[in-house]
Design a protein around this motif. Structure first.
Motif, PDB file in Angstrom:
ATOM      1  N   LEU A 102       5.885   9.107   3.897  1.00 33.76           N
ATOM      2  CA  LEU A 102       4.666   9.093   3.394  1.00 33.76           C
ATOM      3  C   LEU A 102       4.072   8.341   4.424  1.00 33.76           C
ATOM      4  O   LEU A 102       3.016   8.174   4.881  1.00 33.76           O
ATOM      5  CB  LEU A 102       4.981   8.499   1.992  1.00 33.76           C
ATOM      6  N   CYS A 161      -6.549   1.520   4.160  1.00 32.18           N
ATOM      7  CA  CYS A 161      -5.643   2.679   4.842  1.00 32.18           C
ATOM      8  C   CYS A 161      -5.992   3.958   4.380  1.00 32.18           C
ATOM      9  O   CYS A 161      -6.933   4.343   3.234  1.00 32.18           O
ATOM     10  CB  CYS A 161      -4.637   2.375   3.524  1.00 32.18           C
ATOM     11  N   ASP A 162      -6.410   4.784   5.861  1.00 35.76           N
ATOM     12  CA  ASP A 162      -6.453   6.408   5.474  1.00 35.76           C
ATOM     13  C   ASP A 162      -8.542   6.415   5.137  1.00 35.76           C
ATOM     14  O   ASP A 162      -8.616   6.895   4.501  1.00 35.76           O
ATOM     15  CB  ASP A 162      -6.061   7.267   3.974  1.00 35.76           C
ATOM     16  N   THR A 190       1.092  -1.225  -0.375  1.00 38.36           N
ATOM     17  CA  THR A 190      -0.109   0.013   0.166  1.00 38.36           C
ATOM     18  C   THR A 190       0.989   1.019  -0.546  1.00 38.36           C
ATOM     19  O   THR A 190       0.522   2.379  -0.661  1.00 38.36           O
ATOM     20  CB  THR A 190      -0.671   0.123   1.138  1.00 38.36           C
ATOM     21  N   GLU A 227       1.209   6.511  -7.082  1.00 43.11           N
ATOM     22  CA  GLU A 227       0.777   7.252  -7.460  1.00 43.11           C
ATOM     23  C   GLU A 227       0.267   8.333  -7.371  1.00 43.11           C
ATOM     24  O   GLU A 227       0.297   9.115  -8.157  1.00 43.11           O
ATOM     25  CB  GLU A 227      -0.988   6.534  -6.928  1.00 43.11           C
ATOM     26  N   ALA A 228       1.277   9.139  -6.654  1.00 41.08           N
ATOM     27  CA  ALA A 228       2.006   9.991  -6.534  1.00 41.08           C
ATOM     28  C   ALA A 228       3.072  10.683  -7.251  1.00 41.08           C
ATOM     29  O   ALA A 228       3.877  11.656  -6.705  1.00 41.08           O
ATOM     30  CB  ALA A 228       2.278  10.613  -5.261  1.00 41.08           C
ATOM     31  N   LEU A 280       0.408   8.166   7.323  1.00 39.94           N
ATOM     32  CA  LEU A 280      -0.885   6.593   6.656  1.00 39.94           C
ATOM     33  C   LEU A 280      -1.379   5.666   8.006  1.00 39.94           C
ATOM     34  O   LEU A 280      -0.076   6.218   9.065  1.00 39.94           O
ATOM     35  CB  LEU A 280      -0.632   6.171   5.720  1.00 39.94           C
ATOM     36  N   ARG A 311      -9.523   3.261   3.382  1.00 37.94           N
ATOM     37  CA  ARG A 311      -9.644   2.912   1.871  1.00 37.94           C
ATOM     38  C   ARG A 311      -9.503   1.573   1.716  1.00 37.94           C
ATOM     39  O   ARG A 311      -8.605   1.477   2.007  1.00 37.94           O
ATOM     40  CB  ARG A 311      -8.924   3.355   0.648  1.00 37.94           C
ATOM     41  N   MET A 353      -8.159  -1.389   0.466  1.00 37.51           N
ATOM     42  CA  MET A 353      -6.843  -2.395  -0.322  1.00 37.51           C
ATOM     43  C   MET A 353      -7.839  -2.902  -0.972  1.00 37.51           C
ATOM     44  O   MET A 353      -7.928  -4.232  -0.746  1.00 37.51           O
ATOM     45  CB  MET A 353      -5.623  -2.107  -0.015  1.00 37.51           C
ATOM     46  N   TRP A 363       1.636   1.320  -3.578  1.00 33.66           N
ATOM     47  CA  TRP A 363       0.878   2.144  -4.311  1.00 33.66           C
ATOM     48  C   TRP A 363       0.670   3.470  -4.320  1.00 33.66           C
ATOM     49  O   TRP A 363       0.728   4.301  -5.105  1.00 33.66           O
ATOM     50  CB  TRP A 363      -0.089   1.191  -3.746  1.00 33.66           C
ATOM     51  N   ARG A 364       0.936   3.646  -2.276  1.00 34.54           N
ATOM     52  CA  ARG A 364       0.760   5.567  -2.571  1.00 34.54           C
ATOM     53  C   ARG A 364       1.774   6.154  -3.480  1.00 34.54           C
ATOM     54  O   ARG A 364       1.701   7.566  -4.117  1.00 34.54           O
ATOM     55  CB  ARG A 364       0.693   6.043  -0.844  1.00 34.54           C
TER      56      ARG A 364
END
Ligand code: C5P
Length: 220
Positions: A58, A78-79, A37, A44-45, A62, A81, A83, A40-41
Motif C-alpha cells: 500500500l 497523498c495522491d 497517512t 479506511e480500507a 502511494l 489529497r 491530509m 489512515w489509508r
C-alpha cells in the motif's frame, strides 16, 4: 543540507521543526505524517494492520509530497489529497505505531523519505532520521521531555482542536507508544551517537529553536 530532528511523541518535534525550517527557509518533511497517512489509508480500507507485506505494498503505491498552503502551513499531500486532522486521532496514532514496526513498511518508506529530503535543504522530523534515513545528516538533534510534560502538551493540543482529552489516558498512550517505538527490532526510536540532546521540559519553544539554530550555525 539535512537537519534531522528525532525524539519521542510529544517532545515538541513538530512545532520546533516547523519553526526551524521557517527560520532557515528549508523544506519541512514530517515523516510521522507519512506513517500516519499509510495507517489512515489502511484503516479506511479495513486492512489487517498485521499484514506487513500488504501494508508495505500500500505504502509503495502511494505518492507523497509536501507543500505550503495559503496560510503557510506545511501540508502532506497523498495522491492529491491534502491530509489534515484525520491523521491526528488517537486511533491513527496507535495504528501508525503498530504498522511502523513492520520492516517491510520501513523499507518501502525509506527511499520515499530520502527522495523527498534530497530535493532541497531540509528539516526532517521523525524517529529514525539521524540513525537510518539520513545517517550522514549535517545536523542531528534528539529532543526529549519528561513523560508528564509530553502528555500535558498532547492534551493541550487536542483541547485546542476541540477534542476531549484526559491527562491520565494520554499519558498511558504516550508511554505505550514510546515503548513500542523503542522496542521494535526495525529502526527503533534511538538517539544517534552523534546527535545533540535537547531536553525541552523546562525550555520554551524560542529557546529550543535558538539552540538548534546555534548548532546549525556551528555546523552540527
Ligand atoms: O511523529 P508522529 O507521532 O506523528 O509519528 C506517528 C508514529 O509513526 C510514531 O509513533 C512512530 O511509530 C511512527 N514513526 C516512525 N518513524 C518515523 C516517524 C514516525 O516509526 N520516522
Amino acid at each position: 543540507m539535512i537537519v534531522a530532528i528525532d525524539g519521542p511523541a510529544g517532545a515538541g518535534k513538530s512545532t520546533i521543526a516547523r519553526r526551524v525550517a521557517r527560520r532557515l527557509d528549508f523544506q519541512l518533511i514530517d515523516t510521522g505524517a507519512i506513517y500516519r497517512t499509510v495507517a489512515w489509508r489502511a484503516v479506511e480500507a479495513e486492512m489487517n494492520l498485521e499484514d506487513a507485506p500488504a501494508i508495505a505494498e500500500l505504502a509503495a503505491s502511494l505518492h507523497f509530497d509536501f507543500k505550503r498552503d495559503e496560510q503557510g502551513e506545511n501540508r502532506l499531500i497523498c495522491d492529491g489529497r491534502v491530509m489534515g486532522n484525520e491523521i491526528r486521532t488517537p486511533e491513527i496514532s496507535l495504528a501508525s505505531s503498530q504498522i511502523s514496526s513492520h520492516p517491510e513498511l520501513r523499507q518501502a518508506l525509506l527511499q520515499i523519505q530520502r527522495d523527498l529530503g534530497e530535493r532541497a535543504s531540509s528539516v526532517l522530523e521523525g524517529r529514525d532520521i539521524g540513525t537510518v534515513v539520513f545517517p550522514r545528516a549535517d545536523v542531528k538533534i534528539f529532543l526529549t521531555a519528561s513523560n508528564e510534560i509530553r502528555a500535558q502538551r498532547r492534551v493541550d493540543q487536542m483541547r485546542e482542536r476541540g477534542e476531549a482529552a484526559e491527562l491520565e489516558q494520554v499519558l498511558a498512550e504516550i508511554v505505550e507508544r514510546d515503548r513500542r517505538d523503542s522496542e521494535r527490532a526495525a529502526a527503533p526510536l534511538k538517539r544517534a551517537d552523534d546527535a545533540v540532546d535537547i531536553d525541552t521540559s523546562t525550555l520554551d519553544i524560542d529557546q529550543v529553536v535558538a539552540k538548534i539554530l546555534e548548532v546549525v550555525t556551528n555546523g552540527g
